[in-house]
Design a protein around this motif. Structure first.
Motif, PDB file in Angstrom:
ATOM      1  N   LEU A 385     -15.938  12.832  21.627  1.00 51.50           N
ATOM      2  CA  LEU A 385     -16.282  11.870  22.670  1.00 51.50           C
ATOM      3  C   LEU A 385     -15.599  10.527  22.428  1.00 51.50           C
ATOM      4  CD1 LEU A 385     -20.126  12.613  22.740  1.00 51.50           C
ATOM      5  CD2 LEU A 385     -18.467  13.302  24.489  1.00 51.50           C
ATOM      6  N   ASP A 386     -15.172   9.909  23.521  1.00 52.10           N
ATOM      7  CA  ASP A 386     -14.611   8.559  23.478  1.00 52.10           C
ATOM      8  C   ASP A 386     -15.372   7.696  24.485  1.00 52.10           C
ATOM      9  OD1 ASP A 386     -13.200   6.233  23.438  1.00 52.10           O
ATOM     10  OD2 ASP A 386     -11.292   7.086  24.120  1.00 52.10           O
ATOM     11  N   PRO A 387     -16.466   7.061  24.045  1.00 53.40           N
ATOM     12  CA  PRO A 387     -17.298   6.281  24.968  1.00 53.40           C
ATOM     13  C   PRO A 387     -16.571   5.118  25.634  1.00 53.40           C
ATOM     14  CG  PRO A 387     -18.434   6.675  22.892  1.00 53.40           C
ATOM     15  CD  PRO A 387     -17.005   7.079  22.690  1.00 53.40           C
ATOM     16  N   THR A 388     -15.458   4.656  25.060  1.00 54.68           N
ATOM     17  CA  THR A 388     -14.756   3.515  25.654  1.00 54.68           C
ATOM     18  C   THR A 388     -14.204   3.858  27.038  1.00 54.68           C
ATOM     19  OG1 THR A 388     -12.599   4.089  24.656  1.00 54.68           O
ATOM     20  CG2 THR A 388     -14.094   2.698  23.364  1.00 54.68           C
ATOM     21  N   ARG A 389     -14.056   5.147  27.325  1.00 51.58           N
ATOM     22  CA  ARG A 389     -13.579   5.530  28.655  1.00 51.58           C
ATOM     23  C   ARG A 389     -14.586   5.188  29.753  1.00 51.58           C
ATOM     24  NH1 ARG A 389     -11.072  11.588  27.454  1.00 51.58           N
ATOM     25  NH2 ARG A 389      -9.247  10.910  26.258  1.00 51.58           N
ATOM     26  N   ASN A 390     -15.824   4.911  29.352  1.00 49.57           N
ATOM     27  CA  ASN A 390     -16.843   4.495  30.324  1.00 49.57           C
ATOM     28  C   ASN A 390     -17.103   2.995  30.285  1.00 49.57           C
ATOM     29  OD1 ASN A 390     -17.765   6.915  31.717  1.00 49.57           O
ATOM     30  ND2 ASN A 390     -18.553   7.615  29.731  1.00 49.57           N
ATOM     31  N   ASP A 391     -16.202   2.240  29.632  1.00 52.78           N
ATOM     32  CA  ASP A 391     -16.446   0.803  29.487  1.00 52.78           C
ATOM     33  C   ASP A 391     -16.381   0.034  30.799  1.00 52.78           C
ATOM     34  OD1 ASP A 391     -17.019   0.959  26.839  1.00 52.78           O
ATOM     35  OD2 ASP A 391     -15.140   0.072  26.111  1.00 52.78           O
ATOM     36  N   GLY A 392     -15.875   0.655  31.833  1.00 55.50           N
ATOM     37  CA  GLY A 392     -15.902   0.004  33.156  1.00 55.50           C
ATOM     38  C   GLY A 392     -17.286   0.020  33.784  1.00 55.50           C
ATOM     39  N   TRP A 393     -18.189   0.819  33.203  1.00 58.93           N
ATOM     40  CA  TRP A 393     -19.543   0.953  33.745  1.00 58.93           C
ATOM     41  C   TRP A 393     -20.560   0.255  32.850  1.00 58.93           C
ATOM     42  CZ3 TRP A 393     -19.024   2.406  38.422  1.00 58.93           C
ATOM     43  CH2 TRP A 393     -18.188   3.457  38.810  1.00 58.93           C
ATOM     44  N   LYS A 394     -21.467  -0.468  33.466  1.00 62.22           N
ATOM     45  CA  LYS A 394     -22.680  -0.948  32.803  1.00 62.22           C
ATOM     46  C   LYS A 394     -23.823  -0.155  33.431  1.00 62.22           C
ATOM     47  CE  LYS A 394     -20.901  -5.547  31.752  1.00 62.22           C
ATOM     48  NZ  LYS A 394     -21.075  -7.014  31.924  1.00 62.22           N
ATOM     49  N   VAL A 395     -24.461   0.680  32.623  1.00 62.99           N
ATOM     50  CA  VAL A 395     -25.294   1.765  33.145  1.00 62.99           C
ATOM     51  C   VAL A 395     -26.779   1.524  32.916  1.00 62.99           C
ATOM     52  CG1 VAL A 395     -25.657   4.282  33.084  1.00 62.99           C
ATOM     53  CG2 VAL A 395     -23.380   3.334  32.603  1.00 62.99           C
ATOM     54  N   THR A 396     -27.575   1.881  33.927  1.00 63.68           N
ATOM     55  CA  THR A 396     -29.014   2.022  33.748  1.00 63.68           C
ATOM     56  C   THR A 396     -29.397   3.433  34.165  1.00 63.68           C
ATOM     57  OG1 THR A 396     -31.171   0.967  34.112  1.00 63.68           O
ATOM     58  CG2 THR A 396     -29.763   1.250  36.052  1.00 63.68           C
ATOM     59  N   VAL A 420     -22.287   8.511  25.083  1.00 63.84           N
ATOM     60  CA  VAL A 420     -21.054   8.608  25.881  1.00 63.84           C
ATOM     61  C   VAL A 420     -20.696   7.296  26.569  1.00 63.84           C
ATOM     62  CG1 VAL A 420     -21.373  11.079  26.257  1.00 63.84           C
ATOM     63  CG2 VAL A 420     -22.223   9.463  27.978  1.00 63.84           C
ATOM     64  N   ILE A 421     -21.559   6.281  26.449  1.00 66.63           N
ATOM     65  CA  ILE A 421     -21.247   4.963  27.004  1.00 66.63           C
ATOM     66  C   ILE A 421     -21.590   3.902  25.965  1.00 66.63           C
ATOM     67  CG2 ILE A 421     -21.681   5.665  29.399  1.00 66.63           C
ATOM     68  CD1 ILE A 421     -24.358   4.257  29.230  1.00 66.63           C
ATOM     69  N   ASN A 422     -21.035   2.721  26.157  1.00 64.53           N
ATOM     70  CA  ASN A 422     -21.298   1.610  25.232  1.00 64.53           C
ATOM     71  C   ASN A 422     -22.216   0.546  25.815  1.00 64.53           C
ATOM     72  OD1 ASN A 422     -19.666   2.496  23.023  1.00 64.53           O
ATOM     73  ND2 ASN A 422     -17.832   1.898  24.161  1.00 64.53           N
ATOM     74  N   LYS A 423     -22.442   0.591  27.131  1.00 61.20           N
ATOM     75  CA  LYS A 423     -23.202  -0.478  27.794  1.00 61.20           C
ATOM     76  C   LYS A 423     -24.345   0.142  28.590  1.00 61.20           C
ATOM     77  CE  LYS A 423     -18.814  -2.942  28.247  1.00 61.20           C
ATOM     78  NZ  LYS A 423     -17.771  -3.408  29.203  1.00 61.20           N
ATOM     79  N   PHE A 424     -25.509   0.235  27.939  1.00 59.17           N
ATOM     80  CA  PHE A 424     -26.678   0.844  28.559  1.00 59.17           C
ATOM     81  C   PHE A 424     -27.839  -0.138  28.576  1.00 59.17           C
ATOM     82  CE2 PHE A 424     -30.706   3.245  28.159  1.00 59.17           C
ATOM     83  CZ  PHE A 424     -30.649   3.936  29.363  1.00 59.17           C
ATOM     84  N   PHE A 425     -28.511  -0.247  29.721  1.00 64.00           N
ATOM     85  CA  PHE A 425     -29.616  -1.194  29.871  1.00 64.00           C
ATOM     86  C   PHE A 425     -30.772  -0.514  30.595  1.00 64.00           C
ATOM     87  CE2 PHE A 425     -25.554  -3.401  29.945  1.00 64.00           C
ATOM     88  CZ  PHE A 425     -25.714  -4.359  28.947  1.00 64.00           C
ATOM     89  N   VAL A 468     -31.943  -5.446  36.612  1.00 59.93           N
ATOM     90  CA  VAL A 468     -30.919  -5.250  35.577  1.00 59.93           C
ATOM     91  C   VAL A 468     -29.525  -5.575  36.113  1.00 59.93           C
ATOM     92  CG1 VAL A 468     -32.192  -3.614  34.151  1.00 59.93           C
ATOM     93  CG2 VAL A 468     -30.878  -2.759  36.106  1.00 59.93           C
ATOM     94  N   HIS A 469     -29.337  -5.472  37.417  1.00 58.64           N
ATOM     95  CA  HIS A 469     -28.051  -5.858  38.009  1.00 58.64           C
ATOM     96  C   HIS A 469     -27.828  -7.354  37.840  1.00 58.64           C
ATOM     97  CE1 HIS A 469     -24.665  -6.035  40.752  1.00 58.64           C
ATOM     98  NE2 HIS A 469     -25.318  -6.826  41.574  1.00 58.64           N
ATOM     99  N   GLU A 470     -28.872  -8.145  38.096  1.00 62.27           N
ATOM    100  CA  GLU A 470     -28.745  -9.600  37.996  1.00 62.27           C
ATOM    101  C   GLU A 470     -28.759 -10.077  36.547  1.00 62.27           C
ATOM    102  OE1 GLU A 470     -31.919 -11.042  40.449  1.00 62.27           O
ATOM    103  OE2 GLU A 470     -30.775 -10.760  42.319  1.00 62.27           O
ATOM    104  N   LYS A 471     -29.524  -9.388  35.690  1.00 58.15           N
ATOM    105  CA  LYS A 471     -29.645  -9.836  34.297  1.00 58.15           C
ATOM    106  C   LYS A 471     -28.492  -9.359  33.423  1.00 58.15           C
ATOM    107  CE  LYS A 471     -32.898 -10.051  30.437  1.00 58.15           C
ATOM    108  NZ  LYS A 471     -34.275  -9.749  29.951  1.00 58.15           N
ATOM    109  N   HIS A 472     -28.035  -8.109  33.655  1.00 61.57           N
ATOM    110  CA  HIS A 472     -27.028  -7.521  32.768  1.00 61.57           C
ATOM    111  C   HIS A 472     -25.751  -7.111  33.499  1.00 61.57           C
ATOM    112  CE1 HIS A 472     -30.063  -7.392  29.631  1.00 61.57           C
ATOM    113  NE2 HIS A 472     -30.862  -6.674  30.400  1.00 61.57           N
ATOM    114  N   ASP A 473     -25.665  -7.403  34.779  1.00 62.15           N
ATOM    115  CA  ASP A 473     -24.498  -7.014  35.582  1.00 62.15           C
ATOM    116  C   ASP A 473     -24.332  -5.496  35.633  1.00 62.15           C
ATOM    117  OD1 ASP A 473     -22.390  -7.648  37.275  1.00 62.15           O
ATOM    118  OD2 ASP A 473     -20.913  -7.658  35.660  1.00 62.15           O
ATOM    119  N   VAL A 474     -25.439  -4.756  35.603  1.00 60.60           N
ATOM    120  CA  VAL A 474     -25.393  -3.299  35.738  1.00 60.60           C
ATOM    121  C   VAL A 474     -24.718  -2.935  37.056  1.00 60.60           C
ATOM    122  CG1 VAL A 474     -26.861  -1.301  36.260  1.00 60.60           C
ATOM    123  CG2 VAL A 474     -27.322  -2.688  34.239  1.00 60.60           C
ATOM    124  N   ASN A 475     -23.785  -1.982  36.995  1.00 60.40           N
ATOM    125  CA  ASN A 475     -23.061  -1.607  38.215  1.00 60.40           C
ATOM    126  C   ASN A 475     -23.132  -0.119  38.541  1.00 60.40           C
ATOM    127  OD1 ASN A 475     -21.417  -0.673  36.193  1.00 60.40           O
ATOM    128  ND2 ASN A 475     -19.612  -1.899  36.752  1.00 60.40           N
TER     129      ASN A 475
END
Length: 534
Positions: A385-396, A420-425, A468-475
């Motif tokens: 796995l290469d989680p950096t491939r999901n770095d365009g996503w901030k996920v909830t 599989v991701i680096n940015k989870f909220f 979480v969209h406003e607090k962490h920029d979840v997209n």
């Protein structure tokens, strides 16, 4: 949607001036908050009673002359078959613990969308006709005469419940309002009163094996098209087996995952995963649907539509069944399948051929959730796995109601995402896991004519996403339900613009490092990876 979000937020909660026993519904004035009825052709195909063309806005619903007798005998039958319904009719003390837990009440302010009062619409008929005190005291004991207007009220409110079961989490007596809704819908079905968004998928599924009405050759074409897309993105050629006899595993997914955006990206993730581990599996053109809209119509329909999964497993001679990301599929499998269509004694207890793990929780059904399977693979270090491939996503993560409350699948999806991701909220604690809010469009309510009520019912979920969209920029909002992937895009576009929707295995597919792959520059949506925009 004609109303803006600002207009829809003008919700009033004061008690109405009319008595709750008044069943009058002005359907014409409430357009946008109810669903179209089942079309005659779909009812005929399913063998349902009283197929005809009609509208809830009509004064005459074209019911059989003996409709009262039909309802009375139908309720007697339910009381005899399901001990739970009698308990639920008798044990409610109207404490109100569930009152503000329903997303439809929160979003509409309509007190009859309180679970306690919605159940009372059926319970009042039960008291009047099936209890001694109700027969004697009538209205004083909370009993109501069964009239045409009561039937119309049932249609309006019991098809304004997504059977999400959030209210049952808070009930001190464990009353499951979803069961009450299911029973009321079953009674309505005896009169030919149901909604087309449930009847048509069920008719399609009986005819072709899936809700979309996709025939075998189109299923194969769709899968091959997605494989071509995968090869263009990854450079890896995949030729998934279809109707292969003697495979270890039969893999069944919801039809939206190989037919509709954004589910197709989840399906592409499945294909990459199964190719990556070299699983000996097969898809089926006949069991081409894991979902089951029979759950929203009647027990008999649910049983009928579910049978194809075991029938195909037996025909193809597999060892066990792997199921994809779907909500009501897994509620039916976990809570009903063993007694409805089992025992599956011709199948083996599921064992992962990759890790050796025995899935003890699937001893009776012989069916494993894809998230359990993938989490086990990650736990044993079997995936590159290469989680950096999901770095365009901030996920909830949205806990879909049926897998969360109906299956208890809470940690496995999170475990996968965090690998599989680096940015989870996470969204606020009282809106996730067992207390998760519904998408507002399940149980057959995810249609366009019901859009206002969908947006109202989905408001609590959207509000948590907005946080979480406003607090962490979840997209991106990730989930493990095909209905969620179908209805949440419209919800977040309305309430939280800038947020998209995905399945868990889309994120897995993005992160997987495949043998023989070319340099990855885009994700499965063919969008540039972070740092690869040029």
């Amino acid at each position: 949607m004609k109303k803006t979000p600002e207009e829809l937020l003008q919700i009033q909660y004061p008690p109405p001036k009319t008595d709750w026993m008044d069943p009058t519904i002005d359907f014409e004035a409430r357009r946008g908050t109810w669903s179209y009825p089942g079309a005659a052709k779909n009812l005929e195909y399913l063998g349902f009673p009283n197929p005809r063309e009609w509208s809830p806005a009509d004064e005459d619903w074209k019911l059989p002359d003996n409709w009262k007798e039909i309802i009375h005998e139908g309720f007697l039958d339910l009381l005899g078959r399901f001990r739970s319904i009698k308990i639920f009719m008798d044990c409610c003390v109207r404490c109100g613990a569930c009152a503000d837990k329903c997303h439809f009440f929160i979003g509409s302010g309509d007190p009859k969308n309180m679970p306690v009062l919605r159940a009372e619409l059926l319970r009042s008929f039960y008291r009047k006709d099936f209890t001694t005190v109700g027969k004697i005291l009538g209205k004083i004991a909370g009993g109501r005469e069964l009239t045409i207007d009561v039937i119309k009220e049932w249609y309006y409110y019991f098809y304004q419940c997504t059977e999400c079961r959030r209210c049952s989490v808070f009930c001190p007596y464990g009353i499951d309002t979803a069961e009450i809704t299911a029973m009321a819908r079953e009674l309505l079905n005896l009169l030919g009163i149901n909604i087309n968004w449930a009847a048509e998928p069920a008719a399609n599924c009986q005819r072709t094996g899936n809700h979309m009405g996709i025939p075998p050759h189109t299923f194969k074409d769709n899968v091959e098209f997605l494989c071509e897309e995968l090869e263009e993105i990854t450079g890896v050629h995949i030729d998934p087996p279809i109707n292969k006899k003697g495979a270890d595993v039969l893999f069944i997914v919801p039809s939206a995952d190989y037919f509709a955006d954004p589910g197709i990206y989840t399906f592409m993730g499945y294909l990459l995963l199964l190719e990556h581990i070299g699983l000996n599996y097969t898809l089926s053109t006949y069991a081409s649907e894991g979902g089951n809209f029979g759950l929203f119509l009647s027990h008999d329909t649910m049983k009928r539509l579910n049978y194809k999964m075991y029938a195909e497993a037996k025909r193809l001679g597999v060892k066990w069944i792997l199921g994809g990301e779907c909500g009501h599929m897994w509620r039916v499998v976990h809570q009903y399948m063993d007694t409805m269509n089992g025992p599956a004694d011709f199948l083996e207890i599921p064992r992962s051929p990759i890790t050796g793990t025995v899935f003890e929780n699937a001893v009776s059904t012989k069916m494993v959730h894809i998230c359990e399977f993938t989490a086990d693979l990650i736990h044993h270090g079997k995936l590159k796995l290469d989680p950096t491939r999901n770095d365009g996503w901030k996920v909830t993560f949205h806990d879909s109601c049926n897998p969360a409350r109906g299956l208890g699948l809470l940690e496995e999806p999170r475990y996968i995402l965090k690998n599989v991701i680096n940015k989870f909220f996470e969204m606020p604690e009282n809106t996730i896991r067992e207390q998760t809010f519904c998408c507002g469009g399940g149980a057959g309510l995810g249609n366009d004519e019901n859009m206002e009520m969908r947006m109202r019912g989905g408001l609590p979920r959207a509000n948590a996403v907005k946080y979480v969209h406003e607090k962490h920029d979840v997209n991106i909002l990730s989930c493990i339900c095909a209905i969620d992937r179908a209805v949440l895009p419209a919800l977040v576009e309305y309430w939280v613009p800038g947020v998209e929707v995905s399945g868990i295995h889309e994120m897995v597919g993005n992160a997987l490092v495949m043998d023989g792959e070319k340099e990855r520059t885009t994700n499965l949506r063919d969008e540039p990876l972070s740092g690869k925009e040029e």
